[in-house]
Design an enzyme around this catalytic site. Structure first.
Site, PDB file in Angstrom:
ATOM      1  N   GLY A   2       1.074  30.058  29.471  1.00  0.00           N
ATOM      2  CA  GLY A   2       1.615  28.584  29.173  1.00  0.00           C
ATOM      3  C   GLY A   2       0.309  27.394  28.953  1.00  0.00           C
ATOM      4  O   GLY A   2       0.479  26.409  27.748  1.00  0.00           O
ATOM      5  N   LEU A  26       4.444  29.208  32.491  1.00  0.00           N
ATOM      6  CA  LEU A  26       6.292  29.274  32.523  1.00  0.00           C
ATOM      7  C   LEU A  26       6.336  29.509  33.793  1.00  0.00           C
ATOM      8  O   LEU A  26       5.256  30.427  34.920  1.00  0.00           O
ATOM      9  CB  LEU A  26       6.630  30.099  31.955  1.00  0.00           C
ATOM     10  CG  LEU A  26       6.077  30.040  30.159  1.00  0.00           C
ATOM     11  CD1 LEU A  26       7.250  30.630  29.155  1.00  0.00           C
ATOM     12  CD2 LEU A  26       6.823  29.004  30.018  1.00  0.00           C
ATOM     13  N   ASN A  84      -1.436  36.289  29.415  1.00  0.00           N
ATOM     14  CA  ASN A  84      -1.211  36.966  30.039  1.00  0.00           C
ATOM     15  C   ASN A  84      -0.404  37.927  30.326  1.00  0.00           C
ATOM     16  O   ASN A  84       0.058  38.808  31.333  1.00  0.00           O
ATOM     17  CB  ASN A  84      -1.654  36.990  31.622  1.00  0.00           C
ATOM     18  CG  ASN A  84      -1.554  35.943  32.684  1.00  0.00           C
ATOM     19  OD1 ASN A  84      -0.432  35.279  31.658  1.00  0.00           O
ATOM     20  ND2 ASN A  84      -1.098  35.973  33.508  1.00  0.00           N
ATOM     21  N   GLU A  85       1.165  37.648  29.478  1.00  0.00           N
ATOM     22  CA  GLU A  85       1.902  37.909  29.384  1.00  0.00           C
ATOM     23  C   GLU A  85       2.125  39.887  29.490  1.00  0.00           C
ATOM     24  O   GLU A  85       3.112  40.162  30.248  1.00  0.00           O
ATOM     25  CB  GLU A  85       3.112  37.368  28.356  1.00  0.00           C
ATOM     26  CG  GLU A  85       3.534  35.855  28.291  1.00  0.00           C
ATOM     27  CD  GLU A  85       2.073  35.095  27.905  1.00  0.00           C
ATOM     28  OE1 GLU A  85       2.296  34.270  27.917  1.00  0.00           O
ATOM     29  OE2 GLU A  85       0.981  36.222  27.465  1.00  0.00           O
TER      30      GLU A  85
END
Length: 265
Positions: free
Chosen positions: A156, A111, A179-180
């Site tokens: 994403g 993202l 890996n957010e």
């Protein structure tokens, strides 16, 4: 280049295996290099997406993401990917898709962080909806799908790869994963469930996906999660919008963006 060549060969093999038993035979001699062949567009390419019809297996489309520099997923890019996939679904001459990158070294960095930084709640909601809509289409499409991961694929990018029927990744020091948490962002339930389902139940799904049975098995196995997001779509948008606009999260994203700027100096 050799890694890309291998992805082309493997991706073509996986798509053709999923499409029809008649394409299961091993190739001898020259193997089609799906990602290196002469471009032949089924329609004019969009701003960020190139679609190439393979010159050997003409029912396979190679969809190349081309939003430089790292295929960051913003609202316009996600919308274009969604429309592209819809066009392929509605074109009876296509039965399979290879999703890959036109930018060497990166499949997709995920993202676009700037889409979540200092934006209005209305824009943030529209952005998140565009991601939901594209994911639901990619995850549940009747087309056979392969992610040809020719570079880094965090967040994403990993989500897109997990959503495809098959995944092949180029050799090299490339990273992939959700890996957010590095941004202080909690991965949504459908991110988490997708990873669990794909990594844990993959062998059963793969064994059942042959020709017409492939479509039926795929829809049966994936319908529940897709419908879960669809039924909670507004709730998920509201949660994401409220969460991402919190001062603490915005500061965390700001620090991350500042860190990226400092790396480039």
């Amino acid at each position: 280049m050799e890694a890309l060549r291998k992805i082309g060969q493997t991706g073509g093999c996986l798509v053709s295996r999923a499409l029809s038993a008649s394409l299961h035979r091993r190739q001898t001699g020259a193997v089609p290099l799906l990602l290196l062949q002469q471009k032949r567009y089924y329609a004019d390419p969009g701003s960020y997406v190139q679609v190439v019809r393979d010159t050997v297996y003409e029912d396979i489309a190679v969809v190349k993401m081309n939003r430089k520099p790292v295929n960051g997923l913003n609202k316009d890019f996600l919308t274009e990917l969604n429309i592209t996939l819809e066009k392929l679904e509605n074109n009876a001459s296509y039965r399979g898709v290879i999703l890959t990158s036109a930018n060497p070294g990166v499949f997709s960095a995920g993202l676009d962080i700037t889409e979540m930084y200092q934006k209005s709640p209305e824009y943030t909601s529209a952005f998140w909806r565009s991601l939901q809509d594209f994911w639901m289409r990619l995850y549940s499409t009747n087309l056979a799908t392969v992610a040809a991961i020719n570079g880094h694929s965090p967040a994403g990018g990993c989500l897109m790869a997990l959503s495809c029927d098959y995944r092949v990744m180029a050799q090299g020091k490339f990273t992939i994963g959700l890996n957010e948490v590095q941004l202080g962002i909690v991965a949504p339930f459908w991110f988490q469930e997708l990873m669990i389902r794909t990594c844990g139940e993959r062998e059963t799904e793969k064994a059942l996906q042959l020709d017409h049975a492939r479509v039926l098995s795929k829809q049966m196995g994936r319908h529940q999660l897709r419908e879960k997001l669809h039924s909670k779509q507004e709730e998920d948008i509201a949660f994401f919008t409220n969460f991402i606009t919190k001062d603490a999260i915005q500061k965390s994203i700001g620090r991350y963006l500042e860190g990226l700027k400092n790396r480039k100096k």
